[in-house]
Every structure is written in structure tokens, then in C-alpha cells.
Design a protein around this motif. Structure first.
Motif, PDB file in Angstrom:
ATOM      1  N   MET A  81       0.853  -1.181   0.000  1.00  0.00           N
ATOM      2  CA  MET A  81       0.000   0.000   0.000  1.00  0.00           C
ATOM      3  C   MET A  81       0.888   1.229   0.000  1.00  0.00           C
ATOM      4  N   SER A  82       0.512   2.222  -0.762  1.00  0.00           N
ATOM      5  CA  SER A  82       1.258   3.473  -0.765  1.00  0.00           C
ATOM      6  C   SER A  82       0.332   4.602  -0.357  1.00  0.00           C
ATOM      7  N   VAL A  83       0.796   5.388   0.570  1.00  0.00           N
ATOM      8  CA  VAL A  83      -0.012   6.509   1.035  1.00  0.00           C
ATOM      9  C   VAL A  83       0.535   7.832   0.501  1.00  0.00           C
ATOM     10  N   GLN A  84       1.376   7.748  -0.501  1.00  0.00           N
ATOM     11  CA  GLN A  84       1.994   8.952  -1.042  1.00  0.00           C
ATOM     12  C   GLN A  84       0.958   9.966  -1.518  1.00  0.00           C
ATOM     13  N   ASN A  85      -0.089   9.505  -2.220  1.00  0.00           N
ATOM     14  CA  ASN A  85      -1.104  10.447  -2.713  1.00  0.00           C
ATOM     15  C   ASN A  85      -2.181  10.723  -1.671  1.00  0.00           C
ATOM     16  N   ASN A  86      -2.099  10.054  -0.523  1.00  0.00           N
ATOM     17  CA  ASN A  86      -2.994  10.238   0.616  1.00  0.00           C
ATOM     18  C   ASN A  86      -4.441   9.816   0.361  1.00  0.00           C
ATOM     19  N   LEU A  87      -4.734   9.157  -0.750  1.00  0.00           N
ATOM     20  CA  LEU A  87      -6.058   8.599  -1.021  1.00  0.00           C
ATOM     21  C   LEU A  87      -5.895   7.083  -0.989  1.00  0.00           C
ATOM     22  N   ILE A  88      -6.382   6.466   0.068  1.00  0.00           N
ATOM     23  CA  ILE A  88      -6.117   5.061   0.336  1.00  0.00           C
ATOM     24  C   ILE A  88      -7.429   4.283   0.262  1.00  0.00           C
ATOM     25  N   PRO A  89      -7.446   3.156  -0.457  1.00  0.00           N
ATOM     26  CA  PRO A  89      -8.694   2.400  -0.565  1.00  0.00           C
ATOM     27  C   PRO A  89      -9.010   1.592   0.701  1.00  0.00           C
ATOM     28  N   PHE A  90     -10.283   1.554   1.053  1.00  0.00           N
ATOM     29  CA  PHE A  90     -10.743   0.604   2.056  1.00  0.00           C
ATOM     30  C   PHE A  90     -10.716  -0.779   1.423  1.00  0.00           C
ATOM     31  N   SER A  91     -10.598  -1.810   2.229  1.00  0.00           N
ATOM     32  CA  SER A  91     -10.666  -3.181   1.712  1.00  0.00           C
ATOM     33  C   SER A  91     -12.057  -3.494   1.188  1.00  0.00           C
ATOM     34  N   THR A  92     -13.068  -3.021   1.906  1.00  0.00           N
ATOM     35  CA  THR A  92     -14.463  -3.130   1.479  1.00  0.00           C
ATOM     36  C   THR A  92     -15.123  -1.783   1.780  1.00  0.00           C
ATOM     37  N   PRO A  93     -16.092  -1.370   0.968  1.00  0.00           N
ATOM     38  CA  PRO A  93     -16.724  -0.065   1.213  1.00  0.00           C
ATOM     39  C   PRO A  93     -17.331   0.020   2.612  1.00  0.00           C
ATOM     40  N   ILE A  94     -17.285   1.210   3.176  1.00  0.00           N
ATOM     41  CA  ILE A  94     -17.940   1.470   4.461  1.00  0.00           C
ATOM     42  C   ILE A  94     -19.177   2.314   4.190  1.00  0.00           C
ATOM     43  N   THR A  95     -20.102   2.320   5.126  1.00  0.00           N
ATOM     44  CA  THR A  95     -21.323   3.109   4.976  1.00  0.00           C
ATOM     45  C   THR A  95     -21.457   4.054   6.158  1.00  0.00           C
ATOM     46  N   ILE A  96     -21.680   5.319   5.854  1.00  0.00           N
ATOM     47  CA  ILE A  96     -21.964   6.330   6.870  1.00  0.00           C
ATOM     48  C   ILE A  96     -23.204   7.069   6.409  1.00  0.00           C
ATOM     49  N   ALA A  97     -24.236   7.054   7.244  1.00  0.00           N
ATOM     50  CA  ALA A  97     -25.497   7.748   6.951  1.00  0.00           C
ATOM     51  C   ALA A  97     -26.050   7.366   5.576  1.00  0.00           C
ATOM     52  N   GLY A  98     -25.959   6.075   5.248  1.00  0.00           N
ATOM     53  CA  GLY A  98     -26.531   5.574   4.006  1.00  0.00           C
ATOM     54  C   GLY A  98     -25.682   5.779   2.760  1.00  0.00           C
ATOM     55  N   VAL A  99     -24.508   6.365   2.903  1.00  0.00           N
ATOM     56  CA  VAL A  99     -23.625   6.601   1.759  1.00  0.00           C
ATOM     57  C   VAL A  99     -22.432   5.658   1.856  1.00  0.00           C
ATOM     58  N   ASN A 100     -22.105   4.992   0.758  1.00  0.00           N
ATOM     59  CA  ASN A 100     -20.943   4.109   0.714  1.00  0.00           C
ATOM     60  C   ASN A 100     -19.698   4.904   0.354  1.00  0.00           C
ATOM     61  N   TYR A 101     -18.627   4.628   1.078  1.00  0.00           N
ATOM     62  CA  TYR A 101     -17.338   5.287   0.831  1.00  0.00           C
ATOM     63  C   TYR A 101     -16.286   4.213   0.576  1.00  0.00           C
ATOM     64  N   THR A 102     -15.378   4.490  -0.349  1.00  0.00           N
ATOM     65  CA  THR A 102     -14.399   3.496  -0.779  1.00  0.00           C
ATOM     66  C   THR A 102     -12.951   3.875  -0.480  1.00  0.00           C
ATOM     67  N   HIS A 103     -12.708   5.113  -0.108  1.00  0.00           N
ATOM     68  CA  HIS A 103     -11.347   5.581   0.140  1.00  0.00           C
ATOM     69  C   HIS A 103     -11.296   6.429   1.408  1.00  0.00           C
ATOM     70  N   PHE A 104     -10.110   6.518   1.968  1.00  0.00           N
ATOM     71  CA  PHE A 104      -9.919   7.389   3.124  1.00  0.00           C
ATOM     72  C   PHE A 104      -8.621   8.165   2.978  1.00  0.00           C
ATOM     73  N   GLU A 105      -8.558   9.263   3.698  1.00  0.00           N
ATOM     74  CA  GLU A 105      -7.342  10.059   3.801  1.00  0.00           C
ATOM     75  C   GLU A 105      -6.976  10.124   5.268  1.00  0.00           C
ATOM     76  N   MET A 106      -5.688  10.090   5.529  1.00  0.00           N
ATOM     77  CA  MET A 106      -5.205  10.066   6.903  1.00  0.00           C
ATOM     78  C   MET A 106      -3.981  10.959   7.006  1.00  0.00           C
ATOM     79  N   ARG A 107      -3.877  11.671   8.107  1.00  0.00           N
ATOM     80  CA  ARG A 107      -2.725  12.535   8.345  1.00  0.00           C
ATOM     81  C   ARG A 107      -1.779  11.888   9.361  1.00  0.00           C
ATOM     82  N   GLU A 108      -0.600  12.433   9.435  1.00  0.00           N
ATOM     83  CA  GLU A 108       0.382  11.975  10.410  1.00  0.00           C
ATOM     84  C   GLU A 108      -0.132  12.276  11.823  1.00  0.00           C
TER      85      GLU A 108
END
Length: 115
Positions: free
Chosen positions: A1-28
């Protein structure tokens, strides 16, 4: 996995308030994050001696945004209950990114000391 572009895929989509999300961003992480995570854990009898939960507390502070390919985003706040509902594979994806981001930060800090 590379976090260089800071857009990282989830292994499986997550759902928040009925919306599916496929990527996350994380800071140091910051020292403030560590103190806050530990203080939160002390309230429930945990601490750095409970690394799984400590790392989770750090994650909910470090995730800056989740998104999907349709342009939907959610920028938090993120909670431990959310994290628990995202499953083991996604926890591992988040944890892998967390470690990699922190290692990249250590390398950058080391580079700065030498100059």
C-alpha cells in the motif's frame, strides 16, 4: 500500500449515513493525538497497554476524510463505534496506512535534522 497520494482504498466499502465510501485520507499523528487518545482510554480503564484500542483512538483522530468515486465526502467527526462497524479488513487497511504515514513522517523529520 502506498499513502503517497494520501487517497487510500478501504478493503471493502464502508457506509456512513446511508452513503458508501471506498477511500480514506489520513494525516500523520501528533503528540496531542497521543495524549488525547490515552486520556480517552483512561476513562474506560484502557491505555497504551491496550494497543488495539489505543491505535483505534489514534485512527479516529488521524482520518481526515472518507470519499467515493461519485465525489461524496465525509470529513468527520469519526468515532470508535464507526471504526468498530467497518470490520477487520478495513481496520487492517487503516492500521497499515497509519504505520506507513508515521514512518514517512519519521524519515522526513530525520532528513530535516541533517540539513
Amino acid at each position: 500500500m502506498s499513502v503517497q497520494n494520501n487517497l487510500i482504498p478501504f478493503s471493502t466499502p464502508i457506509t456512513i449515513a446511508g452513503v458508501n465510501y471506498t477511500h480514506f485520507e489520513m494525516r500523520e499523528s501528533t503528540v496531542d493525538d497521543m495524549f488525547e487518545a490515552e486520556m480517552e482510554l483512561v476513562k474506560t480503564g484502557g491505555g497504551t497497554h491496550t494497543p488495539l484500542v489505543f491505535n483505534g483512538q489514534m485512527m479516529v483522530r488521524q482520518i481526515t476524510q472518507v470519499s467515493n468515486d461519485q465525489g461524496a465526502t465525509f470529513a468527520g467527526p469519526f468515532t470508535m463505534n464507526m471504526l468498530k462497524s467497518w470490520g477487520t479488513k478495513n481496520y487492517r487497511a487503516l492500521r497499515g496506512a497509519q504505520v506507513e504515514i508515521d514512518l514517512l513522517g519519521e524519515v522526513e523529520a530525520s532528513d530535516q535534522k541533517e540539513s
